[in-house]
Design a protein around this motif. Structure first.
Motif, mmCIF file in Angstrom:
data_model
loop_
_atom_site.group_PDB
_atom_site.id
_atom_site.type_symbol
_atom_site.label_atom_id
_atom_site.label_comp_id
_atom_site.label_asym_id
_atom_site.label_seq_id
_atom_site.Cartn_x
_atom_site.Cartn_y
_atom_site.Cartn_z
ATOM 1 N N ILE A 1 5.724 1.030 4.822
ATOM 2 C CA ILE A 1 5.029 -0.227 5.465
ATOM 3 C C ILE A 1 3.412 0.198 6.140
ATOM 4 O O ILE A 1 2.765 -0.581 5.979
ATOM 5 C CB ILE A 1 6.022 -0.807 6.883
ATOM 6 N N ARG B 1 -8.131 -4.705 -4.477
ATOM 7 C CA ARG B 1 -6.550 -4.456 -4.262
ATOM 8 C C ARG B 1 -6.423 -3.698 -2.969
ATOM 9 O O ARG B 1 -5.664 -3.975 -1.967
ATOM 10 C CB ARG B 1 -6.002 -3.767 -5.487
ATOM 11 N N LEU C 1 -0.735 -7.812 -5.918
ATOM 12 C CA LEU C 1 0.701 -7.059 -5.559
ATOM 13 C C LEU C 1 0.637 -6.695 -4.129
ATOM 14 O O LEU C 1 1.838 -6.621 -3.654
ATOM 15 C CB LEU C 1 0.424 -6.064 -6.566
ATOM 16 N N PRO C 2 -0.340 -5.871 -3.532
ATOM 17 C CA PRO C 2 -0.015 -5.388 -2.022
ATOM 18 C C PRO C 2 0.394 -6.670 -1.087
ATOM 19 O O PRO C 2 1.268 -6.478 -0.289
ATOM 20 C CB PRO C 2 -1.406 -4.788 -1.669
ATOM 21 N N LEU C 3 -0.117 -7.754 -1.384
ATOM 22 C CA LEU C 3 0.323 -8.898 -0.538
ATOM 23 C C LEU C 3 1.691 -9.297 -0.806
ATOM 24 O O LEU C 3 2.588 -9.817 -0.029
ATOM 25 C CB LEU C 3 -0.697 -10.149 -0.842
ATOM 26 N N GLU C 4 1.994 -9.085 -2.069
ATOM 27 C CA GLU C 4 3.558 -9.641 -2.395
ATOM 28 C C GLU C 4 4.449 -8.465 -1.649
ATOM 29 O O GLU C 4 5.345 -9.068 -1.072
ATOM 30 C CB GLU C 4 3.766 -9.495 -3.805
ATOM 31 N N PHE C 5 3.943 -7.223 -1.649
ATOM 32 C CA PHE C 5 4.846 -6.311 -1.076
ATOM 33 C C PHE C 5 4.752 -6.691 0.466
ATOM 34 O O PHE C 5 6.006 -6.193 1.224
ATOM 35 C CB PHE C 5 4.260 -4.805 -1.059
ATOM 36 N N GLN C 6 3.760 -7.324 1.064
ATOM 37 C CA GLN C 6 4.099 -7.704 2.519
ATOM 38 C C GLN C 6 4.456 -9.014 2.814
ATOM 39 O O GLN C 6 4.362 -9.765 3.790
ATOM 40 C CB GLN C 6 2.282 -7.680 2.846
ATOM 41 N N GLU C 7 4.931 -9.737 1.577
ATOM 42 C CA GLU C 7 5.446 -11.001 1.592
ATOM 43 C C GLU C 7 4.571 -11.958 2.130
ATOM 44 O O GLU C 7 4.908 -12.781 2.738
ATOM 45 C CB GLU C 7 6.614 -10.994 2.349
ATOM 46 N N GLU C 8 3.325 -11.983 1.894
ATOM 47 C CA GLU C 8 2.309 -12.757 2.288
ATOM 48 C C GLU C 8 2.555 -14.380 1.697
ATOM 49 O O GLU C 8 3.100 -14.185 0.434
ATOM 50 C CB GLU C 8 0.864 -12.383 1.915
ATOM 51 N N ASP C 9 2.330 -15.290 2.400
ATOM 52 C CA ASP C 9 2.384 -16.782 1.795
ATOM 53 C C ASP C 9 1.609 -16.660 0.485
ATOM 54 O O ASP C 9 0.479 -16.421 0.359
ATOM 55 C CB ASP C 9 1.852 -17.784 2.710
ATOM 56 N N ARG C 10 2.377 -17.223 -0.619
ATOM 57 C CA ARG C 10 1.581 -17.308 -1.775
ATOM 58 C C ARG C 10 0.233 -17.883 -1.759
ATOM 59 O O ARG C 10 -0.893 -17.389 -2.709
ATOM 60 C CB ARG C 10 2.478 -18.023 -2.867
ATOM 61 N N GLY D 1 1.291 0.175 3.159
ATOM 62 C CA GLY D 1 1.014 -1.111 2.700
ATOM 63 C C GLY D 1 0.216 -1.932 3.713
ATOM 64 O O GLY D 1 -0.422 -2.582 3.078
ATOM 65 N N GLU E 1 -3.298 -10.554 -10.555
ATOM 66 C CA GLU E 1 -1.749 -10.233 -10.044
ATOM 67 C C GLU E 1 -1.852 -8.763 -9.463
ATOM 68 O O GLU E 1 -1.220 -8.487 -8.491
ATOM 69 C CB GLU E 1 -1.010 -10.154 -11.201
#
Ligand SMILES: Nc1ncnc2c1ncn2[C@@H]1O[C@H](COP(=O)(O)OP(=O)(O)OP(=O)(O)O)[C@@H](O)[C@H]1O
Ligand SMILES: [Mg+2]
Lengths: 313, 411
Positions: free
Chosen positions: A153, A228, A180-189, A156, A176
């Motif tokens: 965390i 990124r 990716l780092p935003l996906e790992f942080q579950e950021e709103d798409r 990230g 993409e």
């Protein structure tokens, strides 16, 4: 939880509008350097962009006052840090009792010859590894005490990595990779996509969103890597030989970009290199040799004058 | 990290995977395909047998001359009417019928003869099986039904009831009721055509035994190829079978089991052993298919290990930018689940072809001729995904446990 505190304290100090402003400048800089014809447009477009941090719940501006510009407490502190590698029967000490304090807003260049232990130190600063002996404190917290997911965390959310060999995921396209780092942080798409396209615009790669890394030049790949590393808007950027694989013009662009982030954004930049050229960007240079700090040199940016810090090593 | 992201990343890995990985999918395709093919074939055959058994009269007991231990259990000896199956000198005669007559549980008892003779119709000749039955009781004992005409009546002599394929397939010209066929130069009138039966029973001709005895070359009066007993109810079968055996031993003056020169077989036990055989065959073939699935699973595991190794640096990078162990684990698990899914989809398609191909080969009278059940397809897919996940667990776990520094340094 301890580590969420750390993260919040770091997250809070960045003013989104300020970040916007400085990145716009970067975009203009980029346009100039590449002689783009869209010079004027890019500024206009960026103003209409959504606020960079919109929807980011982890930002808590009420703490901003308290934490910002804290020059007393070091951001990262290494006390008597050793890193030992077991080579069969013998132990090899890659780092031998490093003491170092890194403060927020610094542009730190760690300089040393090959094999001196720079990357080893970088791994410790980036929470990718823990020391064999001694302690690495991140915002006064001992990273050896954190478990795997807490370290993940921290990496990230607080640290943006830039590698010598770019380390983009080869099967993901430019966009993409930045997402990716935003996906790992579950950021709103939705927001993540806006951020990604904003960052790619800043590094001048809006046209290359769908390109795979293999379809980009080295410089372009490193720009993707920078985008990124900025995606989660981390307070610390760690770069290991970021220009090692680039020609000097592209290298200068990358460094100017990082310099801009440091100056206008107050981001803490730590660069590891063997290239003496890079010290011109530094606010402080750490000379390292054979796993030990040789000397630490404070500099006033863009001026050749140097100033020793006798109390450290 | 969200499940949708795992899915996206796993899919991305699958799409960009090398030819080698696609080749290992073939293992799963073949495995799932053969399991589905075999199971659905087995299902079809079993359903078919079941429906046949449902129609079948399970109150019949057939006594035939000759005895072999092995055949008595598994194959049920020569089926009624086939005759001459076992080479033996012993005969069944009227004496045997007399010996059994009057037993309480017996409703009907009748002897029958059979043989293969030349049958002419409209200038064509075919060698067909002729069965001579007792017209007094045959219609009560048989489960056969006519599609046209009637069954044999007590007064009949030179008439015949023919199987459906004799009527419509054997000769160019179809045979209808009241047509005359010639058996060994004797004219015989067709009084009935049977419904389609399957299992090779459709090319038979049934005649009253008195007429048949004259037409079948080596047949003798009062000597039978088999004696059929119809019990009063199905529950009495087991007991009756034993009683008949004892009675005949006595009447035929046989002291030792080993000297027994006849067999008594209940159609019920035959039915049971056929079903048993069917399901053990399906099980056996299924086991072979399962082995191929296992091989497929090992293939996937192998590919996953290689791909984890290949992606070590990427794993390091992902960890550096914030991936947790769990995220890496899930990405690889989703990937291997998807490998399984793709293999499963292709396998189900293959299985459908295999199943319909085998069914076509075996003919529709062996199987129901139906396609692959939808639930079986889903089960096949689920199985494939499960195999994907299971074979991916260890590689994915190892990937997740990689230390970020080590992974990043990997060349
Ligand atoms: N995993 C390891 N096992 C054993 N020795 C190692 C390991 N990693 C690094 N070393 C050793 O530690 C020393 C420092 O390595 P490090 O990678 O930090 O050097 P560096 O300063 O980054 O050099 P360069 O400029 O060439 O990248 C080297 O002598 C190296 O051989
Ligand atoms: Mg290095």
């Amino acid at each position: 939880m301890t580590f969420t505190e750390i993260i919040n304290s770091f997250k809070t100090k960045l003013n989104p509008s300020k970040f916007m402003y400085s990145l716009e400048k970067e975009a203009i800089f980029y346009s100039e350097s590449e002689n783009s014809t869209e010079e004027n447009n890019s500024g206009e477009n960026l103003k209409s962009n959504p606020s960079f941090n919109s929807g980011d719940n982890s930002v808590n501006n009420s703490n901003a006052e308290k934490i910002s510009r804290n020059k007393e407490v070091p951001l990262i502190k290494l006390t008597n840090v050793w890193k030992l590698y077991q080579m069969g029967e013998v132990e090899f000490a890659a780092l031998k009792g490093i003491n170092l304090e890194i403060y927020e807003g610094e542009f730190l260049v760690i300089l040393g010859p090959s094999g001196s232990g720079k990357s080893t130190m970088m791994n410790l600063l980036g929470c990718l590894d823990i020391p064999s002996k001694g302690t690495v404190y991140l915002n006064s917290k001992d990273i050896s005490k954190l478990d795997e997911s807490e370290l993940a965390i921290i990496r990230g959310q607080m640290i943006g990595f830039i590698f010598q060999s770019f380390n983009l995921l080869p099967t993901l396209n430019t966009e993409e990779n930045v997402l990716l780092p935003l996906e790992f942080q579950e950021e709103d798409r939705q927001i993540a996509r806006q951020k990604a396209s904003y960052l790619l615009e800043i590094v001048g790669l809006s046209e290359k969103k769908k390109n795979l890394p293999s379809q980009l030049s080295g410089g372009q790949r490193q720009r993707v890597a920078i985008a990124r590393s900025l995606a989660v808007n981390p307070p610390i950027i760690l770069a290991d030989e970021p220009t090692g694989n680039l020609d000097s013009k592209t290298g200068d662009y990358i460094l100017d970009f990082l310099d801009g982030l440091n100056k206008r954004e107050g981001k803490t930049i730590i660069i590891v290199t063997h290239d003496l050229e890079l010290i011109k960007y530094a606010t402080r240079v750490v000379y390292i040799r054979d796993g030990e700090i040789e000397k630490i040199e404070a500099r006033t940016k863009d001026e050749p004058g140097t100033e020793n810090e006798p109390n450290l090593n | 990290m969200r499940n949708s992201t795992y899915l996206k990343m796993g899919l991305n890995m699958l799409v960009h995977s090398k030819l080698r990985s696609w080749l290992t999918i073939i293992g799963i395709v073949i495995g799932v395909g053969s399991v589905i093919g075999i199971v659905s074939l087995g299902d079809a055959m079993e359903a078919n047998v079941q429906s046949k058994l449902a129609e079948m009269d399970l109150t019949n007991i057939v006594i035939s001359p000759g005895y072999t231990k092995a055949s008595s259990n598994l194959h049920g000896g020569p089926p009624p009417g086939m005759g001459g199956g076992s080479s033996t000198d012993s005969e069944l005669t009227d004496d045997d019928i007399d010996a059994l007559q009057g037993m309480d549980s017996i409703q009907y008892i009748a002897g029958s003869i059979s043989g293969r003779e030349e049958v002419k119709y409209a200038g064509e000749t075919a060698t067909l099986s002729i069965t001579g039955v007792d017209p007094q009781v045959w219609k009560y004992m048989t489960s056969l039904k006519t599609q046209s005409g009637r069954l044999l009546e007590p007064a009949d002599r030179y008439v015949a009831v023919i199987g459906s394929s004799v009527a419509s397939e054997t000769y160019d010209q179809d045979i209808g009721v009241n047509q005359v066929i010639t058996i060994n130069n004797k004219s015989v009138r067709v009084v009935g055509v049977l419904e389609e039966e399957g299992m090779g029973d459709d090319s038979k001709i049934y005649m009253p035994i008195d007429g048949a005895v004259e037409l079948i070359e080596d047949a003798k009066e009062d000597v039978y190829d088999s004696i059929t007993v119809k019990a009063k109810s199905e529950d009495l079968i087991d007991e009756l079978t034993e009683d008949i055996e004892k009675k005949l031993m006595v009447s035929r003056h046989i002291v030792q089991e080993d000297d027994k020169d006849f067999s008594v077989i209940a159609s019920k036990s035959m039915a049971e052993s056929v079903t048993e055989m069917m399901s053990s065959m399906t099980l056996f073939l299924g086991a072979i298919a399962a082995v191929s699935l296992l091989v497929g699973a090992v293939g996937i595991a192998n590919t996953m290990f290689t791909s984890v190794l290949e992606k070590t640096k990427e794993i390091g990078t992902m960890k550096a930018i914030g991936a947790k162990n769990r995220d890496i684990l899930m990405i690889f698990l989703f990937n291997s689940a998807m490998v399984g899914l793709v293999g499963g989809i292709l396998g189900v398609i293959l299985g459908s072809f295999v199943s319909s191909g085998l069914q076509a080969m075996m003919g529709s009278d062996m199987t129901g001729g139906g396609g692959v059940r939808f639930t079986l397809m889903l089960e096949g897919l689920a199985l494939a995904v499960l195999i994907g996940v299971i074979s991916g667990v260890v590689p994915a776990y190892r990937a997740s446990k990689l230390k970020p520094v080590d992974a990043l340094r990997y060349e």
